[in-house]
Motif scaffolding. Structure first.
Motif, PDB file in Angstrom:
ATOM      1  N   ALA A  62       0.831  -1.210   0.000  1.00 41.03           N
ATOM      2  CA  ALA A  62       0.000   0.000   0.000  1.00 41.03           C
ATOM      3  C   ALA A  62       0.862   1.255   0.000  1.00 41.03           C
ATOM      4  O   ALA A  62       0.591   2.217  -0.748  1.00 41.03           O
ATOM      5  CB  ALA A  62      -0.941  -0.010   1.204  1.00 41.03           C
ATOM      6  N   LYS A  63       1.908   1.271   0.822  1.00 39.82           N
ATOM      7  CA  LYS A  63       2.795   2.442   0.882  1.00 39.82           C
ATOM      8  C   LYS A  63       3.505   2.662  -0.455  1.00 39.82           C
ATOM      9  O   LYS A  63       3.650   3.807  -0.909  1.00 39.82           O
ATOM     10  CB  LYS A  63       3.812   2.270   2.007  1.00 39.82           C
ATOM     11  N   PHE A 101      -6.087  -8.971   0.468  1.00 41.19           N
ATOM     12  CA  PHE A 101      -6.907  -7.920  -0.144  1.00 41.19           C
ATOM     13  C   PHE A 101      -6.570  -6.596   0.536  1.00 41.19           C
ATOM     14  O   PHE A 101      -6.699  -6.464   1.759  1.00 41.19           O
ATOM     15  CB  PHE A 101      -8.398  -8.228   0.001  1.00 41.19           C
ATOM     16  N   VAL A 102      -6.151  -5.626  -0.255  1.00 42.09           N
ATOM     17  CA  VAL A 102      -5.787  -4.304   0.260  1.00 42.09           C
ATOM     18  C   VAL A 102      -6.830  -3.294  -0.224  1.00 42.09           C
ATOM     19  O   VAL A 102      -7.066  -3.167  -1.422  1.00 42.09           O
ATOM     20  CB  VAL A 102      -4.381  -3.886  -0.212  1.00 42.09           C
ATOM     21  N   THR A 103      -7.449  -2.598   0.714  1.00 45.83           N
ATOM     22  CA  THR A 103      -8.480  -1.607   0.396  1.00 45.83           C
ATOM     23  C   THR A 103      -8.092  -0.278   1.026  1.00 45.83           C
ATOM     24  O   THR A 103      -7.873  -0.212   2.244  1.00 45.83           O
ATOM     25  CB  THR A 103      -9.857  -2.050   0.924  1.00 45.83           C
ATOM     26  N   ILE A 104      -8.021   0.768   0.207  1.00 42.94           N
ATOM     27  CA  ILE A 104      -7.579   2.086   0.684  1.00 42.94           C
ATOM     28  C   ILE A 104      -8.739   3.081   0.616  1.00 42.94           C
ATOM     29  O   ILE A 104      -9.502   3.088  -0.358  1.00 42.94           O
ATOM     30  CB  ILE A 104      -6.399   2.606  -0.161  1.00 42.94           C
ATOM     31  N   ARG A 105      -8.869   3.906   1.632  1.00 42.14           N
ATOM     32  CA  ARG A 105      -9.838   5.008   1.595  1.00 42.14           C
ATOM     33  C   ARG A 105      -9.141   6.282   2.058  1.00 42.14           C
ATOM     34  O   ARG A 105      -8.241   6.247   2.908  1.00 42.14           O
ATOM     35  CB  ARG A 105     -11.086   4.706   2.423  1.00 42.14           C
ATOM     36  N   ASP A 106      -9.572   7.388   1.513  1.00 39.27           N
ATOM     37  CA  ASP A 106      -8.980   8.685   1.833  1.00 39.27           C
ATOM     38  C   ASP A 106      -9.674   9.256   3.064  1.00 39.27           C
ATOM     39  O   ASP A 106     -10.881   9.499   3.050  1.00 39.27           O
ATOM     40  CB  ASP A 106      -9.132   9.625   0.638  1.00 39.27           C
ATOM     41  N   PHE A 291      -4.425   8.372   4.775  1.00 41.55           N
ATOM     42  CA  PHE A 291      -5.190   7.291   4.161  1.00 41.55           C
ATOM     43  C   PHE A 291      -5.369   6.155   5.172  1.00 41.55           C
ATOM     44  O   PHE A 291      -4.499   5.891   6.004  1.00 41.55           O
ATOM     45  CB  PHE A 291      -4.471   6.752   2.921  1.00 41.55           C
ATOM     46  N   SER A 292      -6.512   5.495   5.060  1.00 39.08           N
ATOM     47  CA  SER A 292      -6.778   4.295   5.852  1.00 39.08           C
ATOM     48  C   SER A 292      -6.625   3.082   4.936  1.00 39.08           C
ATOM     49  O   SER A 292      -7.235   3.031   3.866  1.00 39.08           O
ATOM     50  CB  SER A 292      -8.193   4.338   6.433  1.00 39.08           C
ATOM     51  N   VAL A 293      -5.825   2.114   5.368  1.00 37.32           N
ATOM     52  CA  VAL A 293      -5.571   0.914   4.573  1.00 37.32           C
ATOM     53  C   VAL A 293      -6.107  -0.302   5.321  1.00 37.32           C
ATOM     54  O   VAL A 293      -5.619  -0.645   6.401  1.00 37.32           O
ATOM     55  CB  VAL A 293      -4.066   0.732   4.293  1.00 37.32           C
ATOM     56  N   PHE A 294      -7.130  -0.935   4.762  1.00 40.02           N
ATOM     57  CA  PHE A 294      -7.644  -2.180   5.316  1.00 40.02           C
ATOM     58  C   PHE A 294      -6.920  -3.345   4.653  1.00 40.02           C
ATOM     59  O   PHE A 294      -6.811  -3.409   3.424  1.00 40.02           O
ATOM     60  CB  PHE A 294      -9.143  -2.310   5.070  1.00 40.02           C
ATOM     61  N   ILE A 295      -6.445  -4.263   5.469  1.00 41.81           N
ATOM     62  CA  ILE A 295      -5.739  -5.442   4.973  1.00 41.81           C
ATOM     63  C   ILE A 295      -6.480  -6.684   5.444  1.00 41.81           C
ATOM     64  O   ILE A 295      -6.635  -6.910   6.656  1.00 41.81           O
ATOM     65  CB  ILE A 295      -4.288  -5.476   5.481  1.00 41.81           C
ATOM     66  N   ARG A 296      -6.956  -7.446   4.492  1.00 42.56           N
ATOM     67  CA  ARG A 296      -7.650  -8.705   4.804  1.00 42.56           C
ATOM     68  C   ARG A 296      -6.768  -9.872   4.364  1.00 42.56           C
ATOM     69  O   ARG A 296      -6.393  -9.959   3.199  1.00 42.56           O
ATOM     70  CB  ARG A 296      -8.997  -8.768   4.094  1.00 42.56           C
ATOM     71  N   ASN A 300      -7.331 -20.592   4.883  1.00 40.98           N
ATOM     72  CA  ASN A 300      -8.340 -21.613   4.589  1.00 40.98           C
ATOM     73  C   ASN A 300      -9.434 -21.671   5.642  1.00 40.98           C
ATOM     74  O   ASN A 300     -10.597 -21.928   5.328  1.00 40.98           O
ATOM     75  CB  ASN A 300      -7.676 -22.996   4.474  1.00 40.98           C
ATOM     76  N   ASP A 301      -9.066 -21.423   6.904  1.00 38.05           N
ATOM     77  CA  ASP A 301     -10.024 -21.597   7.993  1.00 38.05           C
ATOM     78  C   ASP A 301     -10.479 -20.296   8.638  1.00 38.05           C
ATOM     79  O   ASP A 301     -11.376 -20.304   9.476  1.00 38.05           O
ATOM     80  CB  ASP A 301      -9.424 -22.509   9.073  1.00 38.05           C
ATOM     81  N   ARG A 302      -9.909 -19.163   8.266  1.00 35.52           N
ATOM     82  CA  ARG A 302     -10.295 -17.909   8.913  1.00 35.52           C
ATOM     83  C   ARG A 302      -9.771 -16.709   8.139  1.00 35.52           C
ATOM     84  O   ARG A 302      -8.904 -16.844   7.272  1.00 35.52           O
ATOM     85  CB  ARG A 302      -9.761 -17.856  10.345  1.00 35.52           C
ATOM     86  N   ASP A 303     -10.333 -15.534   8.485  1.00 40.63           N
ATOM     87  CA  ASP A 303      -9.894 -14.263   7.918  1.00 40.63           C
ATOM     88  C   ASP A 303      -9.330 -13.397   9.036  1.00 40.63           C
ATOM     89  O   ASP A 303      -9.881 -13.351  10.140  1.00 40.63           O
ATOM     90  CB  ASP A 303     -11.059 -13.519   7.252  1.00 40.63           C
ATOM     91  N   LEU A 304      -8.246 -12.712   8.755  1.00 38.10           N
ATOM     92  CA  LEU A 304      -7.676 -11.742   9.678  1.00 38.10           C
ATOM     93  C   LEU A 304      -7.705 -10.370   9.011  1.00 38.10           C
ATOM     94  O   LEU A 304      -7.328 -10.233   7.844  1.00 38.10           O
ATOM     95  CB  LEU A 304      -6.243 -12.127  10.046  1.00 38.10           C
ATOM     96  N   VAL A 305      -8.184  -9.364   9.739  1.00 37.80           N
ATOM     97  CA  VAL A 305      -8.348  -8.024   9.172  1.00 37.80           C
ATOM     98  C   VAL A 305      -7.678  -6.999  10.076  1.00 37.80           C
ATOM     99  O   VAL A 305      -7.811  -7.049  11.303  1.00 37.80           O
ATOM    100  CB  VAL A 305      -9.846  -7.670   9.010  1.00 37.80           C
ATOM    101  N   SER A 306      -6.959  -6.083   9.485  1.00 38.35           N
ATOM    102  CA  SER A 306      -6.340  -4.987  10.233  1.00 38.35           C
ATOM    103  C   SER A 306      -6.559  -3.680   9.472  1.00 38.35           C
ATOM    104  O   SER A 306      -6.873  -3.682   8.277  1.00 38.35           O
ATOM    105  CB  SER A 306      -4.841  -5.229  10.423  1.00 38.35           C
TER     106      SER A 306
END
Length: 345
Positions: A62-63, A101-106, A291-296, A300-306
């Motif tokens: 993202a950076k 998955f990288v999602t950016i919002r301003d 900017f806010s960067v969501f990282i998913r 296989n067994d779970r999702d981690l999001v920050s």
């Protein structure tokens, strides 16, 4: 007598052997259980370490993208950030067998809670704007929240002692927000209300200008009672291409003066036609630093999001300058991404 003594000794030896066998069996079982626990703990530790490394790698991606975007803008003398740019779309990739998955919002397109600080240049106007924004979001939301936020930020305000009667008791911060989630501590803000407000708010330095290229119709409409929601929607429709990366040079306000010259803004920004007074162009911008960067991270067994808040600050010599993480939130969920990503191409 000798035969009886021999039988007695043989029985004692047998009991001793059985006892030792039982003891060894128990020790073996305990060792096996301990080994299983150690393996499970090591597996969890490995997964957590892997997830952290993947998150940091995604942050770097993202950076790098944001840094490249800024340097390209500087080189082309096109220093603006708009919702039609490529960074505003989800970026999927794979690293070490996990889907990323990288999602950016301003963040500069949102209402800044710290503009209500008593040290801000026009806190009273910000208070009125936040009140209007709350009504735009949901008429059922109490506008007293705006006043409560202003008091929360004001040192020595008498109403701040109300928080000491809560259970558990705490004190008002009396300093600027570091993250919008602190709003949940303010009077009249429950979880349901906060989740409605959260997509439209941020917590940035109090003098950070609003990016007119990435804001929402509700935030823009709240700026002045004379600016209708219809006008705000029309203003923003002019800068949304409908597809990221296309028509970037046309679907944009290239500077604040271009935004000022639109029919909708001309009639409300002029003190001669607006009873509330003239607008200040310094309150607005066409480019962003936060900017806010969501990282998913999808296993296989779970999702981690920050969520990582990144500041991208150009240097004075024309280079891309500083870019780095100033806040990191590891408590986010998958639902937060779609709920908060409200400005698309």
């Amino acid at each position: 007598m000798r035969l009886h003594s021999h039988n007695k000794q043989s029985g004692l030896a047998l009991i001793t052997v059985l006892f030792i066998f039982a003891l060894v069996s128990l020790l073996a079982i305990a060792m096996q259980q301990r080994q299983s626990m150690d393996i499970a703990q090591a597996s969890v530790t490995f997964t957590q370490t892997q997830a952290q490394l993947l998150m940091l790698s995604a942050e770097d991606i993202a950076k790098a993208g944001l840094s490249f975007d800024l340097q390209r803008d500087i080189n082309a003398s096109e220093e603006w950030d708009t919702a039609s740019e490529l960074w505003n779309q989800p970026f999927p990739t794979q690293l070490d067998g996990a889907n990323i998955f990288v999602t950016i919002r301003d963040l500069q397109g949102l209402f800044n809670l710290n503009s209500l600080s008593p040290n801000a240049s026009n806190a009273d106007a910000a208070l009125a704007r936040f009140q209007r924004l709350l009504v735009e979001i949901d008429p059922q939301i109490s506008t007293s929240i705006a006043t409560n936020v202003k008091e929360w930020l004001t040192p020595g305000n008498s109403n701040n002692f109300d928080y000491q009667n809560f259970s558990p008791a705490y004190r008002a911060a009396e300093i600027e927000f570091t993250h919008p989630s602190e709003l949940k501590l303010v009077k009249d803000v429950d979880i349901a209300t906060y989740q409605k407000i959260e997509p439209y708010i941020t917590a940035l330095p109090m003098l950070t200008p609003l990016n007119v290229n990435t804001t929402t119709d509700k935030v823009l409409s709240s700026w002045d009672p004379m600016l209708t929601m219809s006008d705000s929607t029309k203003l923003l429709e002019q800068i949304h291409s409908g597809k990221c990366g296309f028509d970037r040079n046309n679907k944009v306000y290239k500077d604040v003066s271009e935004f000022w010259q639109t029919t909708e803004i001309e009639k409300v920004a002029n003190e001669k036609t607006n009873p509330s007074g003239a607008w200040d162009q310094g309150d607005f911008s066409v480019k962003s630093q936060y900017f806010s960067v969501f990282i998913r991270i999808e296993f296989n067994d779970r999702d981690l999001v920050s969520e990582s808040i990144i500041r991208r600050k150009p240097s004075s010599n024309g280079s891309s300058g500083f870019i780095g993480v100033i806040y990191r939130d590891l408590s986010r969920t998958v639902n937060d991404i779609d709920r908060l990503k409200i400005v698309n191409c």
